[in-house]
Design an enzyme around this catalytic site. Structure first.
Site, short mmCIF file in Angstrom:
data_model
loop_
_atom_site.label_atom_id
_atom_site.label_comp_id
_atom_site.label_asym_id
_atom_site.label_seq_id
_atom_site.Cartn_x
_atom_site.Cartn_y
_atom_site.Cartn_z
N HIS A 159 0.86 0.33 -13.18
CA HIS A 159 1.63 -0.87 -13.54
C HIS A 159 3.11 -0.50 -13.62
CE1 HIS A 159 2.30 -4.83 -15.17
NE2 HIS A 159 3.15 -4.26 -16.02
N MET A 202 -4.13 -7.37 -6.86
CA MET A 202 -3.62 -8.45 -7.69
C MET A 202 -4.72 -9.40 -8.16
SD MET A 202 -0.72 -7.59 -8.27
CE MET A 202 0.83 -6.85 -7.76
N ARG A 203 -5.78 -8.81 -8.70
CA ARG A 203 -6.85 -9.63 -9.28
C ARG A 203 -7.27 -9.00 -10.60
NH1 ARG A 203 -9.81 -12.81 -5.68
NH2 ARG A 203 -11.62 -12.65 -7.03
N ASN A 235 -5.46 1.93 -13.09
CA ASN A 235 -4.49 0.99 -12.52
C ASN A 235 -3.10 1.58 -12.68
OD1 ASN A 235 -3.45 -1.50 -11.48
ND2 ASN A 235 -2.93 -2.10 -13.58
N GLY A 295 0.78 -1.23 0.00
CA GLY A 295 0.00 0.00 0.00
C GLY A 295 0.81 1.28 0.00
C1 GAR Z 1 3.23 -1.38 -7.56
O1 GAR Z 1 4.58 -1.39 -7.98
C2 GAR Z 1 2.30 -1.55 -8.73
O2 GAR Z 1 2.80 -0.97 -9.90
C3 GAR Z 1 2.22 -3.04 -8.86
O3 GAR Z 1 2.16 -3.49 -7.53
C4 GAR Z 1 2.93 -2.62 -6.71
C5 GAR Z 1 2.11 -2.29 -5.48
O4 GAR Z 1 2.89 -1.62 -4.54
N1 GAR Z 1 1.10 -3.45 -9.61
C6 GAR Z 1 1.12 -4.45 -10.50
O5 GAR Z 1 2.12 -5.12 -10.72
C7 GAR Z 1 -0.18 -4.68 -11.24
N2 GAR Z 1 0.01 -5.58 -12.33
P1 GAR Z 1 2.25 -0.95 -3.26
O6 GAR Z 1 1.36 -2.00 -2.61
O7 GAR Z 1 3.42 -0.59 -2.40
O8 GAR Z 1 1.47 0.25 -3.72
#
Ligand code: GAR
Length: 201
Positions: A109, A90-91, A107, A12
Site C-alpha cells: 500500500h 484493486m478489489r 499487500n 504491474g
Molecule cells: C502501487 O503503488 C500499490 O501500492 C498500489 O497500487 C500501485 C500498483 O502499481 N496499491 C494500492 O493502492 C492498494 N490499495 P503497479 O501496478 O505499478 O505495481
C-alpha cells in the site's frame, strides 16, 4: 521453494520488481502464477514476456464477489500456491478468500498505514500535507488495509513535489520493499503475534 501468485489489476511495476528479484535469486521462491481482473492489465503482458503462467479472470463471468473469489481460490489451490501477493489488485477480498489463505496473503500500500488506507493513498497523503509518507507491506485480513504490518519504508515529501513525483519515489521504494518482504516469507522468517509481525533469525 515457495510458490508465489501475484494478483494485479494495472501496470504491474511491482510484479516486474518481484519477477526481477526472483530471477536474481533474491527471493527464495518462484512466481508460479499471475492473475488479473483486467483483460488489458500490463501485468499480464509482463508475466507473459517472462514465460510466467498468467490468467485473466473476468469478474463478470461469475455471479458475485464470493463466487469470483472462490474461483480464484480454486485456481490458487490447483497451482499449489503458498503465498498470494497483491500488487495493485484493486478489489477487496471476501472473508472466504482471506480464510482460505490465513497470513499467506500480502499487500503493498502506498502510504504509511494506518494513515491513508483505501484508494489513492498517495493523493490522500499529499493533499493532507504530510511531510513524510511511504509504503507498507502487510498481511491481508478482512479489513481494508488493516492486517499486521510486515515492513514499512518512509519517503519524505518535498516542497516541489506533485502527486506524480511523489508517487514515483514511493513506487521506487515499493520495488525494494516488496521483494524483501516476500523473501522473508519464503525463508519462513516472519512470525505474527497478535498485530505484531516479527522477523526471526
Ligand atoms: C502501487 O503503488 C500499490 O501500492 C498500489 O497500487 C500501485 C500498483 O502499481 N496499491 C494500492 O493502492 C492498494 N490499495 P503497479 O501496478 O505499478 O505495481
Amino acid at each position: 521453494m515457495k510458490r508465489i501468485a501475484v494478483l494485479a489489476s494495472g501496470r504491474g511495476t511491482n510484479l516486474e520488481a518481484i519477477l526481477e528479484a526472483a530471477e536474481r535469486g533474491e527471493i527464495a521462491g518462484e512466481v508460479a502464477l499471475v492473475v488479473s481482473d483486467q483483460k488489458e492489465a500490463q501485468a499480464l503482458q509482463r508475466a507473459e514476456r517472462r514465460g510466467v503462467k498468467n490468467l485473466f479472470m473476468d469478474p463478470r463471468d461469475y455471479g458475485g464477489r464470493e463466487q469470483y473469489d472462490q474461483a480464484i481460490v480454486e485456481q490458487l489451490q490447483e497451482d499449489r500456491i503458498d503465498l498470494v501477493a497483491l500488487a495493485g489488485f484493486m478489489r477487496l477480498l471476501s472473508p472466504l478468500f482471506v480464510s482460505a489463505f490465513p497470513m499467506q496473503i500480502m499487500n503493498i500500500h502506498p502510504s504509511l498505514l494506518p494513515a491513508f488506507p483505501g484508494l489513492d493513498g498517495v493523493e490522500q497523503a499529499f493533499h493532507y500535507g504530510v511531510k513524510v509518507t511511504g509504503c507498507t507491506v502487510h498481511f491481508v485480513d478482512e479489513g481494508l488495509d488493516t492486517g499486521p504490518i510486515i515492513l514499512q519504508e518512509a519517503v519524505p515529501v518535498i516542497q516541489e513535489d506533485t502527486v506524480e513525483t511523489l508517487h514515483q519515489r514511493i513506487h521506487a521504494s515499493e520495488h525494494r520493499l516488496y521483494p524483501t518482504a516476500i523473501d522473508l516469507f519464503c525463508r519462513e522468517k516472519l512470525k505474527v503475534e497478535g498485530r505484531r509481525c516479527m522477523i526471526i533469525d
